[in-house]
Scaffold this motif. Structure first.
Motif, PDB file in Angstrom:
ATOM      1  N   LEU A  15       0.836  -1.208   0.000  1.00  0.00           N
ATOM      2  CA  LEU A  15       0.000   0.000   0.000  1.00  0.00           C
ATOM      3  C   LEU A  15       0.870   1.257   0.000  1.00  0.00           C
ATOM      4  N   LYS A  16       1.971   1.221   0.786  1.00  0.00           N
ATOM      5  CA  LYS A  16       2.868   2.377   0.839  1.00  0.00           C
ATOM      6  C   LYS A  16       3.527   2.602  -0.515  1.00  0.00           C
ATOM      7  N   GLN A  17       3.979   1.502  -1.132  1.00  0.00           N
ATOM      8  CA  GLN A  17       4.652   1.627  -2.434  1.00  0.00           C
ATOM      9  C   GLN A  17       3.736   2.261  -3.476  1.00  0.00           C
ATOM     10  N   VAL A  18       2.472   1.869  -3.441  1.00  0.00           N
ATOM     11  CA  VAL A  18       1.536   2.430  -4.409  1.00  0.00           C
ATOM     12  C   VAL A  18       1.099   3.835  -3.986  1.00  0.00           C
ATOM     13  N   GLY A  19       1.328   4.158  -2.712  1.00  0.00           N
ATOM     14  CA  GLY A  19       1.013   5.503  -2.247  1.00  0.00           C
ATOM     15  C   GLY A  19      -0.402   5.672  -1.757  1.00  0.00           C
ATOM     16  N   ILE A  20      -1.031   4.577  -1.313  1.00  0.00           N
ATOM     17  CA  ILE A  20      -2.406   4.708  -0.816  1.00  0.00           C
ATOM     18  C   ILE A  20      -2.545   4.121   0.583  1.00  0.00           C
ATOM     19  N   TYR A  21      -1.454   4.203   1.355  1.00  0.00           N
ATOM     20  CA  TYR A  21      -1.495   3.633   2.702  1.00  0.00           C
ATOM     21  C   TYR A  21      -2.595   4.287   3.539  1.00  0.00           C
ATOM     22  N   HIS A  22      -2.854   5.573   3.269  1.00  0.00           N
ATOM     23  CA  HIS A  22      -3.874   6.283   4.054  1.00  0.00           C
ATOM     24  C   HIS A  22      -5.279   5.727   3.820  1.00  0.00           C
ATOM     25  N   LEU A  23      -5.454   4.945   2.752  1.00  0.00           N
ATOM     26  CA  LEU A  23      -6.791   4.390   2.485  1.00  0.00           C
ATOM     27  C   LEU A  23      -7.020   3.051   3.162  1.00  0.00           C
ATOM     28  N   LYS A  24      -6.031   2.576   3.926  1.00  0.00           N
ATOM     29  CA  LYS A  24      -6.036   1.168   4.308  1.00  0.00           C
ATOM     30  C   LYS A  24      -7.277   0.714   5.075  1.00  0.00           C
ATOM     31  N   ASP A  25      -7.890   1.602   5.838  1.00  0.00           N
ATOM     32  CA  ASP A  25      -9.076   1.185   6.597  1.00  0.00           C
ATOM     33  C   ASP A  25     -10.398   1.588   5.943  1.00  0.00           C
TER      34      ASP A  25
ATOM     35  N   GLN B 214      -8.939   5.107  -7.367  1.00  0.00           N
ATOM     36  CA  GLN B 214      -8.419   4.559  -6.103  1.00  0.00           C
ATOM     37  C   GLN B 214      -8.495   3.043  -6.095  1.00  0.00           C
ATOM     38  N   LEU B 215      -9.611   2.522  -6.602  1.00  0.00           N
ATOM     39  CA  LEU B 215      -9.798   1.071  -6.605  1.00  0.00           C
ATOM     40  C   LEU B 215      -8.742   0.396  -7.490  1.00  0.00           C
ATOM     41  N   GLN B 216      -8.454   1.033  -8.618  1.00  0.00           N
ATOM     42  CA  GLN B 216      -7.430   0.486  -9.515  1.00  0.00           C
ATOM     43  C   GLN B 216      -6.083   0.439  -8.781  1.00  0.00           C
ATOM     44  N   MET B 217      -5.797   1.469  -7.992  1.00  0.00           N
ATOM     45  CA  MET B 217      -4.561   1.495  -7.200  1.00  0.00           C
ATOM     46  C   MET B 217      -4.565   0.364  -6.166  1.00  0.00           C
ATOM     47  N   VAL B 218      -5.730   0.100  -5.580  1.00  0.00           N
ATOM     48  CA  VAL B 218      -5.831  -0.981  -4.598  1.00  0.00           C
ATOM     49  C   VAL B 218      -5.509  -2.318  -5.274  1.00  0.00           C
ATOM     50  N   TYR B 219      -6.060  -2.515  -6.471  1.00  0.00           N
ATOM     51  CA  TYR B 219      -5.784  -3.771  -7.178  1.00  0.00           C
ATOM     52  C   TYR B 219      -4.308  -3.883  -7.540  1.00  0.00           C
ATOM     53  N   LEU B 220      -3.698  -2.739  -7.859  1.00  0.00           N
ATOM     54  CA  LEU B 220      -2.264  -2.740  -8.143  1.00  0.00           C
ATOM     55  C   LEU B 220      -1.486  -3.140  -6.888  1.00  0.00           C
ATOM     56  N   ALA B 221      -1.894  -2.597  -5.745  1.00  0.00           N
ATOM     57  CA  ALA B 221      -1.239  -2.949  -4.480  1.00  0.00           C
ATOM     58  C   ALA B 221      -1.434  -4.431  -4.177  1.00  0.00           C
TER      59      ALA B 221
END
Lengths: 331, 256
Positions: free
Chosen positions: B121-131, B141-148
């Motif tokens: 999540l950090k590498q993709v840069g969306i750690y703040h979305l984790k919860d 955002q969802l596409q980034m989650v799938y990438l993570a």
């Protein structure tokens, strides 16, 4: 509050509710007396008084069955909702209750005296209807969840027709009321034999479901995604369908057809602990147990004649269902 | 060669072939774009390549070895075309699902899996979305989650089916830049379906053109030209080198 604390709290509530159910009833027993009887029995004192018999031979097995069946219906409902990616799925999605109902009705018609044959017939026919649904779904080449659901509807209505036929030919004085009453579900006549008989499939099935809790998460994403995450969806699904059917048939066999619980409780639980099946499954089970102990308490105390529990779960289930889905909004 | 496809064909009905006699070899760490019109079989190609579909003829080779399916290999991650998600899973849980190949059938993710998922999540840069709940995220955002999630499986190959589809310009750039960066820093081979020649030009070293009856595979520099755009998309175009205004970039201009 973490999900672990929520589950712990639910456990405590379940124990309290079960205890209350032991001293409340048409025949009330003081709470202290309940405790002293249980403590006495655990210390080897056999109390032959009327109160002790009520507690020990009637109420305790009944509450244990409430807990087992409530737990079983809800955990299998939650698992099936994950597998079929649909929150409206309930444990009888593959025709299990209709099949079990047919088994029971048939046993009541042909062997009206034997309680054991009824239990076995209901259980076996529950499994048979699941296998029939599975085989019919294979007629179409694609092994989709939709074709399974459709086959479940087909098998369910087939067995419902057979139940109607048995009712038609049954003796209207004795057998027909027995069948009708059984189908409305009740915990009257709970015994330790039934507890043992029901606990085997319910516990085995629930354990398998719980072991696969993470895999159910994966399956809930759909077949292609599951496959790309390294899970074989077809194999996993059939194992879980067998496990949930064991649990559902085990529940139906001792209590009859109890609607709503298996669909409603997982949805309520999802609002509390979220969609993750690592927590949802066990939490649904505990909530289902609490719910059924409470409803059965109502069933035997509300009126002077006992109300079949299947009627109560449906009457109570409708408004709760409207509340849960209204709160969530349409999605 | 990390991946090869030899004499591969695919037909849905056994009569009409949507893909015919494909032969190509993909080098380790390459970034490959698969370009073609809608409906020409780009997704079908990817699904056959990894084993979600089975080639009617021919096969996929992984590091020289013939394989039926890559799906159970830890080296592979697949990001399907923009899916929406109905169930309210937490983002972190969704990313944890990328660790499933490392778990036995009966086990749930452990602490170390959670650490790896958080790293992804950090590498993709969306750690703040984790919860956050996944069903409340935007498409980008969802596409980034799938990438993570793909990254959490520590893959050597990531296959992405139109990762930038349905995203606006800025989000397209964000996700493509991210894919490029992650591929370089982690040494990952990427195969990306796209219908945008411009994006292909921007990110990929190699391009596979898929057409109705033909295909062409080669270095993007050499084959992504006006001629092939007209052949595979039926559009006249001009590639403009922006060097003359001081920008080190090429771009497409459609002139039809």
């Amino acid at each position: 509050m973490t999900n672990k604390i929520k589950s712990g709290l639910a456990c405590i509530i379940l124990i309290l509710v079960s205890f209350v159910a032991l001293f409340l009833g048409r025949y009330s027993i003081a709470p202290l007396e309940v405790i002293s009887t249980i403590v006495g029995r655990l210390n080897g004192v056999v109390d032959q008084s009327f109160n002790a018999t009520v507690i020990w031979d009637i109420r305790i097995p009944r509450v244990i069955l409430n807990v087992l069946v409530g737990f079983g219906l809800s955990i299998s409902g939650a698992a099936l909702q994950g597998i079929f990616k649909n929150n409206l799925v309930s444990p009888d999605i593959l025709g299990v209750s209709s099949g079990a109902g047919f088994g029971a009705a048939f046993a009541l018609l042909v062997f009206p005296k034997s309680n054991n044959i009824l239990l076995i017939a209901a259980f076996v026919m529950g499994l048979v209807s699941m296998f029939l649904s599975y085989i019919i779904s294979k007629v179409k080449l694609e092994d989709t969840t939709l074709s399974l659901v459709l086959s479940g509807v087909i098998v369910g209505s087939f067995f419902n027709a057979l139940i109607s036929f048995i009712k038609l030919v049954a003796d209207t004085e004795s057998v027909l009321p027995a069948i009708t009453y059984w189908l409305m579900a009740s915990f009257v006549g709970s015994s330790y034999d039934k507890v043992i008989l029901a606990s085997i499939p319910i516990i085995i099935g629930s354990l398998v479901i719980l072991l696969f809790r993470w895999r159910i998460n994966i399956l809930s994403l759909g077949d292609e995604e599951a496959e790309s995450l390294g899970v074989n969806p077809k194999k996993t699904r059939i194992i879980l369908i067998i496990a949930t059917t064991l649990v559902a048939s085990g529940s139906v066999m001792v209590a009859g057809i109890i609607g709503w619980v298996g669909m409603l409780i997982p949805n309520m639980s999802r609002e509390i602990v979220g969609a993750d099946n690592r927590y949802l499954l066990i939490f649904s089970g505990i909530m289902g147990a609490i719910f059924l102990v409470l409803v059965d308490l109502l069933a035997r105390t509300l009126t002077s004649a006992e109300i079949p529990i299947g009627i109560l779960t449906a009457i109570l289930g409708t408004p709760i269902f409207i509340y849960v889905f209204g709160k969530r909004g349409v999605k | 060669m990390i991946l090869e496809v030899k004499d591969a064909s695919y037909s849905y009905d056994g009569k009409n072939y949507i893909l015919k006699d494909l032969n190509l070899a993909i080098k380790e760490n390459a970034i490959v774009s698969v370009l073609g019109q809608n409906g020409v079989g780009k997704t079908t190609f990817l699904k056959n390549l990894i084993g979600l579909y089975k080639w009617t003829d021919g096969s996929t080779f992984f590091r020289g070895e013939k394989v039926k399916s890559l799906l159970d290999k830890k080296e592979l991650a697949y990001v399907a075309q923009a899916q929406t998600i109905a169930l309210p899973y937490k983002v972190l849980d969704l990313v944890l699902m990328g660790r499933t190949k490392y778990l036995s059938a009966f086990s749930s993710p452990r602490k170390e899996d959670e650490v790896i998922a958080c790293d992804a999540l950090k590498q993709v840069g969306i750690y703040h979305l984790k919860d956050k709940k996944a069903n409340e995220l935007s498409g980008g955002q969802l596409q980034m989650v799938y990438l993570a999630r793909a990254l959490a499986g520590k893959p050597k190959i990531i296959i992405l089916d139109e990762p930038e589809a349905h995203l606006d310009f800025k989000n397209q750039k964000i996700i493509l830049d991210k894919i490029l960066e992650l591929a370089k820093t982690n040494g990952i081979t990427c195969i990306i379906n796209t219908h945008s020649p411009e994006n292909a030009l921007k990110i990929s070293g190699y391009t596979l053109f898929l057409g109705k009856d033909s295909y062409e595979f080669g270095e993007t520099e050499k084959i992504l030209n006006e001629e092939n755009i007209s052949k595979y998309f039926g559009m006249k175009s001009k590639i403009v080198d922006l060097n003359y205004i001081g920008i080190d970039k090429k771009t497409f201009v459609l002139i039809d």
